[in-house]
Structures are given as structure tokens and as C-alpha cells.
Scaffold this motif. Structure first.
Motif, PDB file in Angstrom:
ATOM      1  N   ALA A 278      49.071 -27.033 -14.094  1.00 21.36           N
ATOM      2  CA  ALA A 278      47.748 -26.423 -13.940  1.00 21.36           C
ATOM      3  C   ALA A 278      46.738 -27.351 -13.270  1.00 21.36           C
ATOM      4  O   ALA A 278      45.782 -26.877 -12.671  1.00 21.36           O
ATOM      5  CB  ALA A 278      47.219 -26.025 -15.319  1.00 21.36           C
ATOM      6  N   ARG A 299      46.883 -29.939  -5.808  1.00 20.33           N
ATOM      7  CA  ARG A 299      45.914 -28.901  -5.486  1.00 20.33           C
ATOM      8  C   ARG A 299      46.587 -27.762  -4.718  1.00 20.33           C
ATOM      9  O   ARG A 299      46.210 -26.609  -4.820  1.00 20.33           O
ATOM     10  CB  ARG A 299      44.844 -29.528  -4.608  1.00 20.33           C
ATOM     11  CG  ARG A 299      43.765 -28.628  -4.110  1.00 20.33           C
ATOM     12  CD  ARG A 299      42.982 -29.312  -3.012  1.00 20.33           C
ATOM     13  NE  ARG A 299      42.499 -30.620  -3.398  1.00 20.33           N
ATOM     14  CZ  ARG A 299      41.422 -30.812  -4.162  1.00 20.33           C
ATOM     15  NH1 ARG A 299      40.756 -29.796  -4.596  1.00 20.33           N
ATOM     16  NH2 ARG A 299      41.030 -32.028  -4.468  1.00 20.33           N
ATOM     17  N   TRP A 300      47.599 -28.095  -3.961  1.00 19.69           N
ATOM     18  CA  TRP A 300      48.151 -27.142  -2.995  1.00 19.69           C
ATOM     19  C   TRP A 300      49.310 -26.318  -3.538  1.00 19.69           C
ATOM     20  O   TRP A 300      49.539 -25.214  -3.077  1.00 19.69           O
ATOM     21  CB  TRP A 300      48.620 -27.890  -1.745  1.00 19.69           C
ATOM     22  CG  TRP A 300      47.567 -28.798  -1.224  1.00 19.69           C
ATOM     23  CD1 TRP A 300      47.508 -30.147  -1.398  1.00 19.69           C
ATOM     24  CD2 TRP A 300      46.398 -28.434  -0.489  1.00 19.69           C
ATOM     25  NE1 TRP A 300      46.372 -30.652  -0.813  1.00 19.69           N
ATOM     26  CE2 TRP A 300      45.678 -29.622  -0.240  1.00 19.69           C
ATOM     27  CE3 TRP A 300      45.900 -27.226  -0.012  1.00 19.69           C
ATOM     28  CZ2 TRP A 300      44.479 -29.632   0.460  1.00 19.69           C
ATOM     29  CZ3 TRP A 300      44.709 -27.244   0.685  1.00 19.69           C
ATOM     30  CH2 TRP A 300      44.012 -28.434   0.914  1.00 19.69           C
ATOM     31  N   ARG A 302      49.919 -25.472  -6.793  1.00 19.51           N
ATOM     32  CA  ARG A 302      49.799 -24.992  -8.160  1.00 19.51           C
ATOM     33  C   ARG A 302      49.508 -23.494  -8.229  1.00 19.51           C
ATOM     34  O   ARG A 302      49.180 -22.966  -9.273  1.00 19.51           O
ATOM     35  CB  ARG A 302      48.708 -25.738  -8.880  1.00 19.51           C
ATOM     36  CG  ARG A 302      47.342 -25.370  -8.407  1.00 19.51           C
ATOM     37  CD  ARG A 302      46.298 -26.246  -9.023  1.00 19.51           C
ATOM     38  NE  ARG A 302      44.994 -25.715  -8.753  1.00 19.51           N
ATOM     39  CZ  ARG A 302      44.407 -24.808  -9.495  1.00 19.51           C
ATOM     40  NH1 ARG A 302      44.993 -24.317 -10.537  1.00 19.51           N
ATOM     41  NH2 ARG A 302      43.217 -24.374  -9.184  1.00 19.51           N
ATOM     42  N   LEU A 303      49.632 -22.814  -7.123  1.00 22.31           N
ATOM     43  CA  LEU A 303      49.217 -21.424  -7.082  1.00 22.31           C
ATOM     44  C   LEU A 303      50.181 -20.491  -7.785  1.00 22.31           C
ATOM     45  O   LEU A 303      50.912 -19.755  -7.153  1.00 22.31           O
ATOM     46  CB  LEU A 303      49.034 -20.980  -5.641  1.00 22.31           C
ATOM     47  CG  LEU A 303      47.665 -21.288  -5.090  1.00 22.31           C
ATOM     48  CD1 LEU A 303      47.593 -20.884  -3.649  1.00 22.31           C
ATOM     49  CD2 LEU A 303      46.582 -20.589  -5.877  1.00 22.31           C
ATOM     50  N   ARG A 304      50.163 -20.554  -9.079  1.00 22.65           N
ATOM     51  CA  ARG A 304      50.919 -19.558  -9.819  1.00 22.65           C
ATOM     52  C   ARG A 304      49.971 -18.385 -10.014  1.00 22.65           C
ATOM     53  O   ARG A 304      49.046 -18.443 -10.795  1.00 22.65           O
ATOM     54  CB  ARG A 304      51.364 -20.115 -11.162  1.00 22.65           C
ATOM     55  CG  ARG A 304      52.473 -21.120 -11.004  1.00 22.65           C
ATOM     56  CD  ARG A 304      53.063 -21.451 -12.316  1.00 22.65           C
ATOM     57  NE  ARG A 304      52.071 -22.096 -13.151  1.00 22.65           N
ATOM     58  CZ  ARG A 304      52.153 -22.142 -14.469  1.00 22.65           C
ATOM     59  NH1 ARG A 304      53.151 -21.547 -15.076  1.00 22.65           N
ATOM     60  NH2 ARG A 304      51.252 -22.767 -15.178  1.00 22.65           N
ATOM     61  N   LEU A 305      50.191 -17.362  -9.255  1.00 21.47           N
ATOM     62  CA  LEU A 305      49.230 -16.256  -9.265  1.00 21.47           C
ATOM     63  C   LEU A 305      49.481 -15.332 -10.446  1.00 21.47           C
ATOM     64  O   LEU A 305      49.593 -14.142 -10.305  1.00 21.47           O
ATOM     65  CB  LEU A 305      49.311 -15.479  -7.956  1.00 21.47           C
ATOM     66  CG  LEU A 305      48.941 -16.288  -6.731  1.00 21.47           C
ATOM     67  CD1 LEU A 305      48.998 -15.432  -5.498  1.00 21.47           C
ATOM     68  CD2 LEU A 305      47.573 -16.904  -6.860  1.00 21.47           C
ATOM     69  N   ARG A 306      49.635 -15.921 -11.585  1.00 20.30           N
ATOM     70  CA  ARG A 306      49.820 -15.094 -12.741  1.00 20.30           C
ATOM     71  C   ARG A 306      48.647 -15.288 -13.676  1.00 20.30           C
ATOM     72  O   ARG A 306      47.917 -16.253 -13.529  1.00 20.30           O
ATOM     73  CB  ARG A 306      51.139 -15.415 -13.416  1.00 20.30           C
ATOM     74  CG  ARG A 306      51.228 -16.811 -13.998  1.00 20.30           C
ATOM     75  CD  ARG A 306      52.531 -16.939 -14.685  1.00 20.30           C
ATOM     76  NE  ARG A 306      52.539 -18.242 -15.317  1.00 20.30           N
ATOM     77  CZ  ARG A 306      53.434 -18.586 -16.215  1.00 20.30           C
ATOM     78  NH1 ARG A 306      54.366 -17.761 -16.569  1.00 20.30           N
ATOM     79  NH2 ARG A 306      53.400 -19.759 -16.765  1.00 20.30           N
TER      80      ARG A 306
END
Lengths: 309, 412
Positions: A278, A299-300, A302-306
Motif C-alpha cells: 500500500a 508509487r508506480w 501499487r495500483l491495486r484497483l480494488r
């Protein structure tokens, strides 16, 4: 890198190996620093807590006459220490089958949209003492049994009330621990206690992430060796902005994660690495094996779009 | 009594005409730039947030105006509203003297009150204001003083010490208050499904924002375009903005500037692009920033593990409070870590800190940051300015000198 996927894959793999490995000839020994329950028929390795009770009670306590047993006991202790030094708390977050079962309950709770229950810091402090009580049972009761001060039915005192003994064998079709053992008063009370502890654990783990880990004696044992473990979570405090996302996502609600300090791996930490996944500040949290960085916060990536609706 | 009012009306009409001309001038400037591409047209068309009715029409939903970044956007979108951060970047609006505000009033707030005075349609839009700086806290009172029909302002009492657990609890209760307020406006409850859908939309916008940030880091997107595109976020629904931002393609422009800088300080709002234009003219490449009108629109900390409604609200509350680097916080000393952390990624060697005259929190912040950054071998340039063009040459000279010092040119 998809840390969650890698961790999940390892958890599932270890669950199958430790639950069913014995059926295909796999046995990883008797000193595993996780709940690999020996009461599971055909399991692939034994939890060291059973060995610890057995060796202390029936090995070391028997004295010099049993020299061979003492050597075996020391040998398994050495293996246990080596395994802890090698993987540290990864035994809890990546390998423990009972940890995975608790993660399933969290998953179900999330799917149902039910909120997690949080413990107050004071409550956590008091409950955390229970793990030392369990350690006390493991260390002090076996010699008393050997000395015939306590009845022999109390043999393996911690195992008798460990929820893993009831829950994990179910995955191998073993249901006998669901029943009350009426052989005598001691076995009856112990089996009743086991059922109650297992029920409380399941309900607790449904409403609170990794509920049983609060009491797990392994966390205390592994933590003793933490300064020397090869695999560890480290923090670079000078790039932490204190956004608190690590703590909000921590399964164990580790209170100091978002504070300005380098040492964030407390006794409660189970290496679930949800903090690292996170964290939006690149390189602030790292999971390292000695000096080799295995995972780092980014930063790049970590995009867990949940969660998704 | 009628005469002064007539005079005020005349002044307002003049200010309105000038503000419109300013906006058109800035848009024309963007279209004349050599790096203009037709795919930017969508963002140029939605960037002006002066006409809230037009945004409501475009978004197909009513608008909630926001004064600062701390109100959880996901909650507002989940309630079926279009969040629009309102602020003034217009010289004409801030120069309006009809209300008699003190000379060093925050230009963003001052200009906004002027705009609300001549945009009567915008006054019917409810405003949500997390009480950040003194100007924002006094905004409601100022609006009641100055405007014949002031807008309704719902304040969120933002605790100033974000790392304190009691403050965090207090802020969570403010987020619940906002939820109740929005539910009253909406006439129905905000469900978990509404919130999850809104989070998915905002996450998509965040992903698009990261791609813009990556392009700027690689020198493929100039500061002005970056600020314009990110600043246009409130001009349309988050989903449509994200779709358009994702469609942008970036190519390397071949330049590898040695003068890479980080931009910090007071926000830069459309149509005032004086400083970004000057920084570009001075040969500075801005690779990252922490302006609340730019990168800080999207605060960090959006991974949500507990997906129950209370869990989501707690997570959003933390994200918009603990994750915020606004200088109005009393325990904001770790904001420097954001600059140092980004330095490792972006490799800048200097920090340009802009202080808008009247913006006291940033004025103080610059004094606190300067020695700390210099200690860490970062060059620091503090620029105090306003929306007027008079100091253009002076600023340009200082920026050029700063750029030369970063390149290690003789004399520096």
C-alpha cells in the motif's frame, strides 16, 4: 511486482504441502515454525510447538539417562532456529496454513461487506499476553507431567487446546476432534476446551484479521530471534510522509508502522506485506533477504484497483 | 443607497469581462504553443471552473463545490454529485476592490468571492469547506458579508494535528457528517455499492494521473500542460477525464535538461499560468510538484482492504487527512520527506517554492523548508508573487540564474 499474488501462491502451495505432503512422501521434519499440525493424517511436516512440548517433557526432563533424546531435542531446536533465522516472520505471512485459513475468513467477510472489528490498543496489549501464557504451558507443564504431578492425559498441553488441532485435520477428512472425548474427566474438559477455543478462533478470525495470531506463541518465539533473521521488513523513515496507509491496511494493526522510526517490525508483525503493497512512497518499505531487496514499496506499481463493485 | 450598488455592479461587470478575457487569453496561449496537440483540446475545453452550471450540464449531475482537497471525492461522487474544487486564479477577480477586503487577503479566496458575486448561478451550488487555513475558515462569513444571496457553506472541522489518534477519530466523525449532509441533499442513503463504484472511478483517475506524472518525469509533458490537464480534473466526471487522459500519447522530446526542479508552495489555478510559463522560459524542467492544485488533488493511501462501508469511510478519512501535506497542519514536518523521496525518483537538484502574496501558511512553510532542504544539498528558490504581470521580468531573471546554478555554470 504483484506481491499479493506471489504471497497467495506460496500460501496455497505450503498449505497443500503441509496438509497433504505426507501422502506423496514429503515430510519437512519436526521443527517447522508454523502451524503444520501433526494431527492432520498425511501431513507434510510437524509444528515445532509439539516437538518443543515433547522434547522438554519427555526428552530433556528425563535427564542424562536419555542422552540420545537430548541430542535429538537439541538437533531439532537447532533446525528450528536455523529455519527462523532464514525466513523470520515469513513463516507466519507466507507459509503457516492456519494463517491462510484466517485469510480465507477475511476474504469471505470482505465479500459480505462486513466491517472488520478493531481492538483498542489496551485490549490488544492484554490479549497479547495470552501468547506468553501459552508459551508457559509449553515449557512448564511437560516436566510436571513427567514428574507425575499432573495427569498424563495433559500430555502436549498446548496442542490439546490449539484450534489448529481441530480445524486443520478437517481438511484431511479427520473429524474426531469435533467430538467430546469422554474417556475421563481430564480428556472431557480438554476436548470441550478445544471446541470452545476453535469456535472462538473462527468467529474472531472472521471479524478481525489474523485474530489468532494475536495469541500465537510462534510470534513471541520468532521475535526473540528477529534481530538476526535474514528475511525482514525494513523502513526508510526519511521518505515516509506519514500518510498512515500502511497502518490502515495492516492485518495486525501495527501501531508504529507510520511513525518516524526505522524499526517497524514489532512482535505482532506477520510479514503479510500489506503495508509495503500500500505504501505510496517508493523505497520507503522494503522486504529484504540480507542485503538483497525482494520487494520494495513503489508509487508506480501499487495500483491495486480494488475493491471493485 | 442605489448609487454605490450601481457602482458595484458596474465594477463587477468590468471584472467579469476582464476575467473572461484572461481565460480566453490563457487558452489561446496554450493553443499557440509549439507542443500543442489536438488531443489536448478536451482538457482546454473543460479546464475553466468559473461556470458551475456548465460543468453540471457536462457531467450530467449536480455540482458540489469544494474549497480544499480534504473532502473525500469518492463520497461526493458516490452521492451522485460532481465535485468541483473552486478557486480563483484570475487577476481581474482578485483585483476587484469593491468589497474592501484587507490588502493582503488570500487572492484565491478574494477572487472567488468576486466571481460568486457576478456568477449568480454559481451561488446556488452548495459548498463544502474543510476548515484548513484562516481564509477558508472565514470564507462563509466573508460570503455572507459580501454577497446578497450567499451560497450555503457546509464546514468540516479539520483537526490540525493529523497524526494524533484523537484528531483522526474526530476527522472520521466529520466524514460521517459529510456523508449525512450529502445524503440529505441526495434524498437517500449512500450505499456500499455506490461508494465502491465511486472508488473504482477515482482509482481509474488516479491511474491516469500517474501516467501523466510518469510522462512529466520523463520530460514528455511540460509543467504548463501537466498543470492544465491535472487542473481540469474537476471539469468533467472522473471517469471521462480518466478516459481522455489515458488516451494521451507521449513521446520523448529529446531534451535532457540538467536543470530539473521540484515545484512546491502555493497553488496555481487557471487561468494564471505566469509562473509555469516563466519556469519553462528559464529552461527549468519541473519533474514533480506538491501543489494542492496539482499532484495533491490525488492524495496517497488509497488501497482499501476492508471493503465494508465503515471500513471504506475510515480508509477515505485517513487518506484525505493523514495523507494530506497541507501546511495548515500543525504536525506537517514530514512533508519534506515527500520532496526527498521524489528526489530519489526524479533526480531534481533544486526546489522552486512559490508563495502567493497573502498565503501565510506557505510563507511560513518556505522558511521552515529552506534550511532543511539546503542541508540535504538541494538548491532552493523562494518566489513571492501574485497574479499581476508586473514582476515578470524580475522573476524570469531569478529563475534563469537559478537554472544556471543548477547546471553548475561558472559563477555559481
Amino acid at each position: 511486482m504483484k506481491i499479493g499474488l506471489i504471497r497467495g501462491a506460496i500460501q496455497w502451495l505450503s498449505f497443500f504441502v503441509l496438509t497433504y505432503g505426507g501422502r506423496v512422501g514429503i515430510h519437512l521434519g519436526s521443527a517447522l515454525p508454523c502451524f503444520a499440525c501433526p494431527f492432520v493424517p498425511g501431513c507434510g511436516g510437524y509444528c515445532y510447538l509439539m516437538g518443543l512440548q515433547g522434547y522438554i517433557g519427555f526428552g530433556l526432563a528425563l535427564g542424562p539417562a536419555q542422552g540420545k533424546e537430548i541430542l535429538v531435542a537439541l538437533g531439532w531446536l537447532g533446525v528450528f532456529i536455523l529455519l527462523v533465522l532464514l525466513l523470520g516472520k515469513a513463516w507466519c505471512g507466507f507459509i503457516c496454513p492456519f494463517g491462510l485459513i484466517q485469510d480465507w475468513l477475511t476474504f469471505i467477510r470482505n465479500k459480505l461487506g462486513l466491517r472488520e472489528r478493531y481492538l483498542s490498543p489496551q485490549g490488544k496489549k492484554y490479549l497479547g499476553v495470552v501468547k506468553y501464557v501459552f508459551l508457559g504451558l509449553i515449557v512448564f507443564l511437560p516436566p510436571l507431567i513427567v514428574a507425575k504431578i499432573l495427569p498424563p492425559d495433559l500430555y502436549l498441553p498446548f496442542c490439546n487446546i490449539c484450534p489448529g488441532k481441530l480445524i486443520l485435520p478437517l481438511f484431511a477428512g479427520e473429524t474426531r476432534y469435533l467430538a467430546v472425548n469422554l474417556d475421563n474427566a481430564v480428556t472431557m474438559w480438554l476436548s470441550l476446551a478445544l471446541i470452545v477455543v476453535a469456535a472462538v478462533t473462527l468467529v474472531g478470525a472472521f471479524f478481525k484479521d489474523r485474530f489468532y495470531c494475536l495469541f500465537c506463541p510462534f510470534l513471541a518465539l520468532i521475535h526473540v530471534l528477529r534481530p538476526l533473521t535474514a528475511l525482514r521488513l525494513v523502513k526508510e523513515p526519511t521518505s515516509c510522509v506519514g500518510c498512515g496507509v500502511c497502518r490502515r491496511n495492516c492485518q495486525m494493526d501495527v501501531a508504529i508502522l507510520d511513525q518516524d522510526q526505522a524499526q517497524v517490525q514489532t512482535i505482532e508483525c506477520v510479514d503479510c506485506l500489506r503495508c509495503l503493497t500500500a505504501c505510496p512512497m517508493s523505497g520507503t518499505l522494503k522486504y529484504k533477504f540480507l542485503s538483497l531487496t525482494l520487494f520494495a514499496a513503489s508509487r508506480w506499481t501499487r495500483l491495486r484497483l480494488r475493491p471493485k463493485p | 443607497m442605489t448609487e454605490p450598488l450601481d457602482r458595484l455592479s458596474r465594477l463587477l461587470l468590468k471584472a467579469k469581462a476582464k476575467a473572461l478575457a484572461e481565460e480566453n487569453e490563457t487558452l489561446a496561449w496554450f493553443r499557440r504553443r509549439p507542443d500543442y496537440r489536438p488531443e489536448f483540446e478536451y482538457f482546454l475545453n473543460i479546464v475553466g471552473q468559473g461556470d458551475l452550471a456548465a460543468i453540471a450540464d457536462r457531467a450530467g449531475r449536480p455540482v458540489i463545490a469544494l474549497l480544499c482537497n480534504q473532502s473525500p471525492l469518492e463520497l461526493i461522487v458516490a452521492a451522485g454529485f460532481q465535485p468541483v474544487k473552486i478557486a480563483s486564479g484570475s487577476l481581474a477577480e482578485t483585483s476587484f476592490s469593491g468589497f474592501g477586503w484587507p490588502a493582503l487577503t488570500c487572492p484565491v479566496v478574494k477572487g472567488l468571492l468576486t466571481r460568486l458575486a457576478f456568477k449568480s448561478s454559481s451561488r446556488s451550488v452548495p459548498i463544502v469547506a474543510p476548515a484548513t487555513c484562516d481564509w477558508v475558515a472565514k470564507f462563509g462569513e466573508m460570503a455572507r458579508f459580501a454577497l446578497p444571496a450567499p451560497p450555503s457553506v457546509a464546514y468540516l472541522d479539520l483537526p490540525r494535528f493529523k497524526q494524533d489518534p484523537f484528531s483522526q477519530k474526530k476527522w472520521l466523525s466529520e466524514v460521517y457528517k459529510l456523508k449525512n449532509y450529502l445524503e440529505d441533499l441526495r434524498g437517500g442513503p449512500i450505499t456500499r455499492a455506490n461508494l465502491l463504484a465511486a472508488i473504482a472511478d477515482l482509482n481509474a483517475a488516479y491511474a491516469a494521473f500517474l501516467s501523466l506524472k510518469a510522462a512529466r518525469l520523463k520530460g514528455q509533458l511540460s509543467l504548463s500542460w501537466f498543470l492544465l490537464i491535472v487542473g481540469s480534473f474537476f471539469g468533467d466526471t472522473p471517469r471521462r477525464w480518466a478516459e481522455n487522459a489515458r488516451r494521451l500519447t507521449f513521446k520523448s522530446n529529446g531534451s535532457n535538461s540538467l536543470a530539473k526542479v521540484f515545484l512546491a508552495g502555493s497553488p496555481i489555478f487557471f487561468p494564471n499560468f505566469k509562473l509555469p510559463a516563466l519556469m519553462e522560459e528559464a529552461g527549468l524542467t519541473t519533474v514533480a510538484d506538491d501543489l494542492c492544485s496539482s499532484e495533491r488533488i490525488f492524495p496517497p493511501g488509497q488501497v482499501l482492504e476492508d471493503s465494508s462501508l465503515p471500513g471504506l469511510l475510515a480508509s477515505l478519512a485517513g487518506r484525505y487527512h493523514q495523507g494530506c501535506l497541507c501546511p495548515t497542519f500543525g504536525d506537517n514536518d514530514r512533508r519534506i520527506n515527500n520532496i526527498l523521496g521524489q528526489k530519489n525518483e526524479a533526480g531534481f537538484t533544486g526546489v522552486v517554492f512559490t508563495v502567493l502574496k497573502g498565503c501565510h501558511p506557505y510563507d511560513l512553510e518556505s522558511s521552515l523548508l529552506e534550511p532543511a532542504l539546503k542541508e540535504r544539498n538541494l538548491r532552493f528558490l523562494r518566489l513571492e508573487t501574485d497574479y499581476a504581470a508586473e514582476d515578470r521580468q524580475n522573476l524570469l531573471t531569478r529563475l534563469e540564474a537559478f537554472g544556471q546554478s543548477l547546471k553548475g555554470e561558472p559563477g555559481f
